[in-house]
Design an enzyme around this catalytic site. Structure first.
Site, PDB file in Angstrom:
ATOM      1  N   HIS A  77      40.287  60.223  41.774  1.00 26.40           N
ATOM      2  CA  HIS A  77      41.257  59.592  41.138  1.00 26.40           C
ATOM      3  C   HIS A  77      41.118  59.565  39.716  1.00 26.40           C
ATOM      4  O   HIS A  77      39.987  59.779  39.158  1.00 26.40           O
ATOM      5  CB  HIS A  77      41.281  58.134  41.463  1.00 26.40           C
ATOM      6  CG  HIS A  77      41.735  57.557  42.859  1.00 26.40           C
ATOM      7  ND1 HIS A  77      40.891  56.577  43.651  1.00 26.40           N
ATOM      8  CD2 HIS A  77      42.880  58.144  43.497  1.00 26.40           C
ATOM      9  CE1 HIS A  77      41.737  56.704  44.777  1.00 26.40           C
ATOM     10  NE2 HIS A  77      42.600  57.568  44.728  1.00 26.40           N
ATOM     11  N   TYR A  95      35.735  57.585  39.059  1.00 25.34           N
ATOM     12  CA  TYR A  95      34.384  57.819  39.839  1.00 25.34           C
ATOM     13  C   TYR A  95      34.700  57.769  41.267  1.00 25.34           C
ATOM     14  O   TYR A  95      33.911  57.074  41.877  1.00 25.34           O
ATOM     15  CB  TYR A  95      33.495  56.864  39.191  1.00 25.34           C
ATOM     16  CG  TYR A  95      33.974  56.365  37.744  1.00 25.34           C
ATOM     17  CD1 TYR A  95      33.851  57.161  36.855  1.00 25.34           C
ATOM     18  CD2 TYR A  95      34.156  55.077  37.533  1.00 25.34           C
ATOM     19  CE1 TYR A  95      34.055  56.901  35.513  1.00 25.34           C
ATOM     20  CE2 TYR A  95      34.587  54.729  36.143  1.00 25.34           C
ATOM     21  CZ  TYR A  95      34.433  55.660  35.079  1.00 25.34           C
ATOM     22  OH  TYR A  95      34.589  55.174  33.826  1.00 25.34           O
ATOM     23  N   HIS A  96      35.760  58.371  41.823  1.00 23.42           N
ATOM     24  CA  HIS A  96      35.950  57.904  43.222  1.00 23.42           C
ATOM     25  C   HIS A  96      35.772  59.545  44.004  1.00 23.42           C
ATOM     26  O   HIS A  96      36.541  59.831  44.857  1.00 23.42           O
ATOM     27  CB  HIS A  96      37.307  57.644  43.504  1.00 23.42           C
ATOM     28  CG  HIS A  96      37.568  56.146  42.794  1.00 23.42           C
ATOM     29  ND1 HIS A  96      38.878  55.673  42.616  1.00 23.42           N
ATOM     30  CD2 HIS A  96      36.716  55.171  42.336  1.00 23.42           C
ATOM     31  CE1 HIS A  96      38.664  54.304  42.084  1.00 23.42           C
ATOM     32  NE2 HIS A  96      37.281  54.023  41.914  1.00 23.42           N
ATOM     33  N   LEU A  97      34.912  60.163  43.736  1.00 25.55           N
ATOM     34  CA  LEU A  97      34.591  61.582  44.108  1.00 25.55           C
ATOM     35  C   LEU A  97      34.183  61.415  45.755  1.00 25.55           C
ATOM     36  O   LEU A  97      33.773  60.391  46.204  1.00 25.55           O
ATOM     37  CB  LEU A  97      33.623  62.359  43.546  1.00 25.55           C
ATOM     38  CG  LEU A  97      33.900  62.962  42.236  1.00 25.55           C
ATOM     39  CD1 LEU A  97      33.760  61.495  41.019  1.00 25.55           C
ATOM     40  CD2 LEU A  97      32.916  63.731  41.917  1.00 25.55           C
TER      41      LEU A  97
END
Length: 580
Positions: A343, A518-520
């Site tokens: 995101h 930080y939604h890898l």
């Protein structure tokens, strides 16, 4: 596979091995010749002081959100001997327990891998800082605390894409099993992971919620329940004013078990294989190279960056990449490291008319008072998550479900991205990102040395749909901050700035100032025969190896990813144990 050595953590099992494992909250050092002080130091550091005997039933790589769940659920069976390996250390520092300490861990190498992306063509050639947890609890020990599952459609889409057993109906019991919130058809109480509501509503947050209602975004009492759309205050992984990470929820209660051993400071070097099966993990600890053996499944939970990287340097990723690195090909899995999703967020910032925001509370002398409040009562500003409120909304009425997620905070930041150093003047910020971006990137090893960080390229804003959503998100953010309810609080827009009005201006701002949330995920996706993983999370082409972390997601969820990652691990443990 390398032969067993005297320093191996796992040689062939002998009859006395189970008795040698008892030593408080970890498996015991097999070094009775050491003095008592040396043994105590070894226990504190989580590593054997000498060789010990016995193979493990399971090895879990990574003690982050997923790894902590796996270690707990698998070691709950006393017949299973479980080894948990973590590169970071114990989560003892106050920054990891004070909720507001999130800002202090953002770049701290003691707790954070501090990755950076490759320069991105869609983001003006910038390299973007990408935090990942490097401590017990992983990213759940340094994240923004938000507990967001995603919509039912996210998981039904997974099932339709070839992930049988992963529909919303299938995964809901696993979400409920991990959660301690409240009991109803969608939620549950009594699970390990405590989830709390915000204890008090800041007056600017209340105005934001009223303003959202002016725009037709009604208050949603539980966005993790029957429906996602609407405005709300965020649910958080905070318990009694302190962070409650996966290590607190799952690992701490399990560390007294004789069949679980936790080794910190363990840099994993490769996956050992023999005759088409994963047989062990070689890792480095305190300058020593050790190999742990597993008779049952090895489970990778090193995250969307660490897991594909480890597979690639072990010869279990794309054959062409392995050959280019000079790594022997064990199995050809072309999709390992591909399909990276994240995101990408932009922010709209307003200066506030009165000094009542978190910006002022975070400066002395008020900060000293807030610190005292937290130390005495676990209350006040330091007990809050960075984002107080938010919304899920549709950028256009023709959409069936929300395509934008918002976070709102009565604070403003001096650095790029949604979070960072607080500004000196009163402010409020709304961050926005597209729920289901279409851009796809990759994680690829740069060399055969596992200690060298891989190349990370998310390809933000490369898809036309993503660029359109960025502009739409900025426009709707402006409307949310421009409501009548927020008018008494708003002095002026400071970012992007009122002069930036055209589509080109807003897209240029998104390219220049946006950042990761930080939604890898997605770099070792499960799915049909073309996916690296089968729906039971087994890596194709090798036996005895499963992946159970954010990398398995075929498509990113319309949510923060921590809750879903923990659900994946909960379901993975059930699969290993023979359930669904």
């Amino acid at each position: 596979m390398a032969a067993a050595r005297p320093g191996d953590v796992g040689q062939p099992r002998r009859a006395a091995s189970r008795h040698a494992l008892r030593d408080g909250d970890r498996a015991a050092p097999h070094g009775a010749h050491l003095r008592r002080g040396q043994r105590a130091d070894a226990r504190r550091r989580g590593v054997t002081a000498g060789p010990f005997e016995g193979d493990w039933d399971h090895i879990v790589v990574g003690a982050g959100s997923a790894g902590c769940v796996l270690a707990n659920r698998l070691s709950d069976d006393p017949k299973r001997r479980v080894l948990l390996l973590e590169a970071g250390g114990e989560a003892r520092h106050p920054y990891l327990h004070v909720p507001a300490g999130f800002l202090k861990t953002f770049r701290d190498p003691r707790f954070n891998w501090n990755f950076s992306t490759e320069p991105g063509p869609g983001v003006d050639g910038r390299s973007i800082h990408t935090p990942r947890g490097r401590v017990l609890g992983g990213s759940s020990a340094i994240n923004g605390h938000l507990w967001v599952r995603g919509s039912a459609r996210d998981f039904d889409d997974w099932a339709q894409a070839g992930c049988r057993g992963w529909s919303f109906t299938d995964v809901l019991p696993h979400f409920r099993a991990i959660e301690d919130y409240r009991n109803d058809a969608y939620r549950a109480a009594g699970g390990p992971q405590h989830v709390s509501d915000i204890p008090q509503t800041h007056p600017i947050v209340a105005a934001f919620l009223d303003g959202a209602a002016e725009l037709g975004l009604a208050r949603n009492p539980d966005y993790n329940g029957a429906r996602q759309e609407g405005a709300f205050t965020y649910q958080r992984t905070i318990r009694n004013g302190a962070r409650f990470s996966a290590a607190s929820a799952f690992l701490a209660p399990a560390r007294g078990r004789a069949n679980l051993r936790v080794v910190t400071g363990a840099t994993v070097l490769r996956i050992e294989t023999a005759q088409g099966r994963a047989t062990g993990i070689t890792f480095e600890r305190d300058g020593r190279t050790l190999t742990a053996r597993a008779g049952g499944d090895i489970l990778l939970a090193a995250g969307a960056i660490g897991t594909p990287h480890l597979l690639q340097v072990s010869g279990l990723g794309p054959a062409a990449l392995s050959q280019a690195l000079g790594v022997a090909v064990v199995a050809d899995n072309p999709g390992v490291g591909e399909n990276l999703q994240d995101h990408y967020a932009m922010r709209v910032v307003h200066r506030v008319t009165r000094p009542v925001t978190l910006n002022e509370q975070a400066r002395p002398p008020r900060l000293w008072w807030e610190m005292a409040r937290w130390l005495v009562a676990r209350k006040g500003m330091l007990a809050f998550s960075p984002a107080h409120a938010g919304a899920f909304a549709r950028s256009r009425e023709t959409l069936e479900e929300p395509d934008l997620q918002f976070v709102f905070t009565p604070a403003s930041y001096a650095e790029e991205g949604v979070t960072g150093r607080l500004q000196d003047t009163p402010g409020m910020t709304i961050g926005v990102w597209q729920c289901r971006p279409e851009s796809r990137g990759f994680v690829r090893a740069r060399s055969a040395d596992p200690r060298q960080a891989p190349a990370i390229q998310p390809n933000y804003l490369m898809a036309e749909e993503d660029r359109a959503a960025a502009v739409a998100g900025l426009r709707l953010s402006r409307r949310l901050l421009g409501t009548g309810a927020l008018a008494p609080w708003s002095a002026e827009e400071t970012a992007p700035g009122p002069q930036k009005e055209s589509e080109d201006d807003l897209l240029a701002y998104a390219r220049a100032r946006g950042s990761t949330v930080y939604h890898l995920c997605g770099t070792c996706r499960m799915g049909g025969d073309d996916a690296p993983l089968a729906p039971d999370l087994r890596l194709r082409g090798i036996a005895g190896l499963r992946v159970a972390d954010a990398s398995v997601m075929p498509r990113i969820v319309s949510a923060n990813t921590n809750a879903t990652t923990m659900m994946i691990a909960e379901k993975a443990a059930a699969l290993v144990r023979g359930g669904a």
